[in-house]
Design a protein around this motif. Structure first.
Motif, PDB file in Angstrom:
ATOM      1  N   ARG A  47      -5.224   0.680   5.621  1.00  0.00           N
ATOM      2  CA  ARG A  47      -4.535   1.438   4.681  1.00  0.00           C
ATOM      3  C   ARG A  47      -3.568   0.725   3.748  1.00  0.00           C
ATOM      4  NH1 ARG A  47      -2.696   6.084   8.741  1.00  0.00           N
ATOM      5  NH2 ARG A  47      -2.774   4.314   9.981  1.00  0.00           N
ATOM      6  N   PRO A  48      -4.128  -0.163   2.796  1.00  0.00           N
ATOM      7  CA  PRO A  48      -3.234  -1.053   2.050  1.00  0.00           C
ATOM      8  C   PRO A  48      -1.980  -0.256   1.110  1.00  0.00           C
ATOM      9  CG  PRO A  48      -5.561  -1.019   1.169  1.00  0.00           C
ATOM     10  CD  PRO A  48      -5.401  -0.344   2.606  1.00  0.00           C
ATOM     11  N   TRP A  49      -2.247   0.804   0.945  1.00  0.00           N
ATOM     12  CA  TRP A  49      -1.284   1.544   0.013  1.00  0.00           C
ATOM     13  C   TRP A  49       0.025   1.541   0.813  1.00  0.00           C
ATOM     14  CZ3 TRP A  49      -6.019   3.366   1.583  1.00  0.00           C
ATOM     15  CH2 TRP A  49      -6.299   4.277   2.419  1.00  0.00           C
ATOM     16  N   ARG A  50      -0.023   1.631   2.274  1.00  0.00           N
ATOM     17  CA  ARG A  50       1.370   1.744   2.880  1.00  0.00           C
ATOM     18  C   ARG A  50       2.171   0.558   2.644  1.00  0.00           C
ATOM     19  NH1 ARG A  50      -0.028   2.330   8.952  1.00  0.00           N
ATOM     20  NH2 ARG A  50      -0.885   0.388   8.596  1.00  0.00           N
ATOM     21  N   LEU A  51       1.450  -0.675   2.221  1.00  0.00           N
ATOM     22  CA  LEU A  51       2.380  -1.706   1.882  1.00  0.00           C
ATOM     23  C   LEU A  51       3.492  -1.651   0.821  1.00  0.00           C
ATOM     24  CD1 LEU A  51       2.668  -4.833   2.625  1.00  0.00           C
ATOM     25  CD2 LEU A  51       1.197  -5.273   0.644  1.00  0.00           C
ATOM     26  N   VAL A  52       3.349  -0.508  -0.114  1.00  0.00           N
ATOM     27  CA  VAL A  52       4.285  -0.178  -0.939  1.00  0.00           C
ATOM     28  C   VAL A  52       5.464   0.056  -0.666  1.00  0.00           C
ATOM     29  CG1 VAL A  52       4.585   1.191  -3.214  1.00  0.00           C
ATOM     30  CG2 VAL A  52       2.368   0.228  -2.603  1.00  0.00           C
ATOM     31  N   PRO A  53       5.745   1.318   0.201  1.00  0.00           N
ATOM     32  CA  PRO A  53       7.226   1.336   0.640  1.00  0.00           C
ATOM     33  C   PRO A  53       7.532   0.399   1.833  1.00  0.00           C
ATOM     34  CG  PRO A  53       5.394   2.855   1.687  1.00  0.00           C
ATOM     35  CD  PRO A  53       4.779   2.021   0.679  1.00  0.00           C
ATOM     36  N   GLY A  54       6.593  -0.585   2.258  1.00  0.00           N
ATOM     37  CA  GLY A  54       7.278  -1.498   3.137  1.00  0.00           C
ATOM     38  C   GLY A  54       7.685  -2.715   2.408  1.00  0.00           C
ATOM     39  N   LEU A  55       7.582  -2.791   0.896  1.00  0.00           N
ATOM     40  CA  LEU A  55       8.363  -3.687  -0.074  1.00  0.00           C
ATOM     41  C   LEU A  55       9.417  -3.293  -0.652  1.00  0.00           C
ATOM     42  CD1 LEU A  55       5.039  -5.595  -0.885  1.00  0.00           C
ATOM     43  CD2 LEU A  55       6.668  -6.232   0.795  1.00  0.00           C
ATOM     44  N   SER A  56      10.381  -2.496  -0.012  1.00  0.00           N
ATOM     45  CA  SER A  56      11.489  -1.988  -0.792  1.00  0.00           C
ATOM     46  C   SER A  56      12.229  -2.884  -1.451  1.00  0.00           C
ATOM     47  CB  SER A  56      12.497  -1.201   0.221  1.00  0.00           C
ATOM     48  OG  SER A  56      12.705  -1.808   1.216  1.00  0.00           O
ATOM     49  N   LYS A  57      12.673  -4.059  -0.624  1.00  0.00           N
ATOM     50  CA  LYS A  57      13.674  -5.124  -1.502  1.00  0.00           C
ATOM     51  C   LYS A  57      12.798  -5.940  -2.483  1.00  0.00           C
ATOM     52  CE  LYS A  57      16.457  -5.668   2.792  1.00  0.00           C
ATOM     53  NZ  LYS A  57      15.647  -4.666   3.726  1.00  0.00           N
ATOM     54  N   ALA A  58      11.595  -6.280  -2.372  1.00  0.00           N
ATOM     55  CA  ALA A  58      10.724  -6.947  -3.243  1.00  0.00           C
ATOM     56  C   ALA A  58      10.588  -6.010  -4.608  1.00  0.00           C
ATOM     57  CB  ALA A  58       9.488  -7.061  -2.763  1.00  0.00           C
ATOM     58  N   LEU A  59      10.394  -4.650  -4.124  1.00  0.00           N
ATOM     59  CA  LEU A  59      10.444  -3.599  -5.383  1.00  0.00           C
ATOM     60  C   LEU A  59      11.427  -3.710  -6.204  1.00  0.00           C
ATOM     61  CD1 LEU A  59       7.913  -1.017  -4.129  1.00  0.00           C
ATOM     62  CD2 LEU A  59       7.467  -2.880  -5.747  1.00  0.00           C
ATOM     63  N   ALA A  60      12.935  -3.608  -5.519  1.00  0.00           N
ATOM     64  CA  ALA A  60      13.996  -3.559  -6.135  1.00  0.00           C
ATOM     65  C   ALA A  60      14.121  -4.851  -6.787  1.00  0.00           C
ATOM     66  CB  ALA A  60      15.081  -3.638  -5.075  1.00  0.00           C
ATOM     67  N   ALA A  61      13.903  -5.879  -6.663  1.00  0.00           N
ATOM     68  CA  ALA A  61      13.892  -7.331  -7.057  1.00  0.00           C
ATOM     69  C   ALA A  61      12.977  -7.191  -8.400  1.00  0.00           C
ATOM     70  CB  ALA A  61      13.697  -8.347  -6.273  1.00  0.00           C
ATOM     71  N   ALA A  62      11.769  -6.773  -8.090  1.00  0.00           N
ATOM     72  CA  ALA A  62      10.943  -6.680  -9.368  1.00  0.00           C
ATOM     73  C   ALA A  62      11.232  -5.604 -10.636  1.00  0.00           C
ATOM     74  CB  ALA A  62       9.439  -6.257  -8.845  1.00  0.00           C
ATOM     75  N   LEU A  63      11.952  -4.482 -10.157  1.00  0.00           N
ATOM     76  CA  LEU A  63      12.462  -3.519 -11.276  1.00  0.00           C
ATOM     77  C   LEU A  63      13.549  -4.013 -11.692  1.00  0.00           C
ATOM     78  CD1 LEU A  63      12.289  -0.119  -8.876  1.00  0.00           C
ATOM     79  CD2 LEU A  63      10.623  -1.045 -10.806  1.00  0.00           C
ATOM     80  N   ALA A  64      14.378  -4.947 -11.154  1.00  0.00           N
ATOM     81  CA  ALA A  64      15.525  -5.508 -11.755  1.00  0.00           C
ATOM     82  C   ALA A  64      15.177  -6.471 -13.071  1.00  0.00           C
ATOM     83  CB  ALA A  64      16.535  -6.039 -10.682  1.00  0.00           C
ATOM     84  N   THR A  65      14.113  -7.252 -12.410  1.00  0.00           N
ATOM     85  CA  THR A  65      13.801  -8.554 -13.188  1.00  0.00           C
ATOM     86  C   THR A  65      13.183  -7.681 -14.634  1.00  0.00           C
ATOM     87  OG1 THR A  65      13.373  -9.971 -11.279  1.00  0.00           O
ATOM     88  CG2 THR A  65      12.134 -10.259 -13.601  1.00  0.00           C
ATOM     89  N   GLY A  66      12.146  -6.651 -14.409  1.00  0.00           N
ATOM     90  CA  GLY A  66      11.666  -5.889 -15.566  1.00  0.00           C
ATOM     91  C   GLY A  66      12.649  -5.466 -16.387  1.00  0.00           C
TER      92      GLY A  66
END
Length: 293
Positions: free
Chosen positions: A116-135
Motif C-alpha cells: 500500500r504505497p500511498w501510506r508513505l505520504v503521511p509517513g514523510l511529514s518532515k520531508a513534505l514540510a521541507a518540500a513545501l517550504a522549498t516550493g
C-alpha cells in the motif's frame, strides 16, 4: 485455510497455493494473485481451495481430488499459473506456482499492492514540510521564473524523473531499505531482486503521489501570490495558464529535491512502517534479529 501477503517459493518458483487433502490444509500466497481485483481473486481462490479440500478424492480418503485441477483464478486464460512440483516428503499433495516474466510481474504487483504505497505520504511529514517550504520560496524567486519559462517540455520531464529518482533512492539508502541476500544461491538472489524491486516500486509510487500533491499546492500558491505585471517585466513573458502550469511543475521538481534532504530527519522506523505491509515488517524484523544473534 491460511492466507499470507508474503511471497512464497517452491523449487525456484513462486508458490500460489499449497493443498494437503489428507490433513485438510491450504496455504495461499496473496501476491501471486496480482495487484488488481485482489479481493475478487482471493475470494475465488479460497472458494476453489475449500471446494477442493471438501471434494471427493481420486484414491479414496486420501490424495488430491479427481483431475487434480482448480478453477477460478488458477485457470484464467491470462494467468501464468500452472501445477507445480511436490516433493515426496512434503505435506502438500497439490500445488500451483507461477513462473516466467509474466509471473514475476504478477507477484511484484501483488507485493506492491500489499505494501500500500500511498501510506508513505503521511509517513514523510518532515520531508513534505521541507518540500513545501522549498516550493513556497522557489515560487516567488525571479531566477526560478526565468528558468521555468525557458525550459522545454522534455527538460521538465527530465527534471521530474531526476527529482523523483533522487528522492526514491535517498529514502531507500537512508532508511536502509535495500535487501541483501545472505546466501549466494541463484534462488536467494532472485528473492532479493524481487524484494528490492517491490521496495523501489512502492517507494517510487509514494514519492510520485507526493510530487503530484506538490504540483497542485504550488499551482494554488502561484495563483494566489504571483503578480502578472512583475512576472512579465522579469521574464518578458505574459503570465497565462501555461506559465502557471510550467512554473508549478518546475517548482515541484525543485521542492522534491529539498524534500529529499528533509527526509533525513525522518526516523528509519517511520519510513519502514509506511513503506511495508505488516507481514513484511515482521519478516524484516526477524531477519534483523537473526543478524543480531
Amino acid at each position: 485455510m491460511a492466507l499470507t501477503d508474503l511471497p512464497l517459493h517452491s523449487h525456484g518458483r513462486k508458490l500460489v497455493v499449497d493443498l494437503s487433502h489428507e490433513h485438510g490444509l491450504a496455504l495461499l500466497s496473496l501476491p501471486t494473485l496480482g495487484g488488481f481485483r485482489l479481493q475478487t481473486r482471493a475470494r475465488q481462490a479460497v472458494e476453489e481451495a475449500v471446494l477442493s479440500l471438501a471434494g471427493p478424492r481420486a484414491g479414496g480418503s486420501e490424495g488430491p481430488p479427481a483431475g487434480q485441477t482448480l478453477r477460478g483464478p488458477f485457470t484464467g486464460r491470462l494467468a501464468p499459473i500452472h501445477p507445480g512440483q511436490v516433493g515426496e516428503e512434503e505435506i502438500a499433495d497439490l500445488r500451483y506456482v507461477v513462473s516466467g516474466p509474466r509471473g514475476y510481474l504478477r507477484v511484484l504487483l501483488g507485493m506492491v499492492r500489499a505494501n500500500r504505497p500511498w501510506r508513505l505520504v503521511p509517513g514523510l511529514s518532515k520531508a513534505l514540510a521541507a518540500a513545501l517550504a522549498t516550493g513556497a520560496v522557489a515560487t516567488v524567486n525571479s531566477t526560478i521564473w526565468n528558468l521555468a519559462t525557458s525550459l522545454s517540455t522534455p527538460r521538465l520531464v527530465i527534471a521530474t524523473v531526476g527529482s523523483v529518482t533522487l528522492m526514491t533512492g535517498w529514502l531507500i539508502v537512508d532508511a536502509n531499505l535495500w535487501h541483501r541476500a545472505d546466501e549466494v544461491s541463484p534462488e536467494a538472489r532472485k528473492r532479493a531482486t524481487l524484494y528490492n524491486a517491490s521496495t523501489a516500486v512502492t517507494v517510487g509510487i509514494g514519492v510520485i503521489v507526493c510530487y503530484a500533491g506538490l504540483v497542485v499546492i504550488n499551482l494554488v500558491w502561484a495563483l494566489f501570490i504571483l503578480n502578472d505585471r512583475l512576472f512579465a517585466s522579469t521574464t518578458r513573458t505574459p503570465l497565462h495558464v501555461t506559465e502557471y502550469w510550467t512554473l508549478s511543475w518546475f517548482v515541484a521538481s525543485v521542492a522534491t529535491v529539498g524534500g529529499a534532504l528533509g527526509s533525513g530527519l525522518e526516523s528509519d522506523e517511520a519510513i519502514r512502517a509506511a513503506a511495508y505491509s505488516k507481514r513484511e515488517q515482521e519478516r524484516r524484523s526477524v531477519l534483523q534479529d537473526d543478524h543480531g544473534d
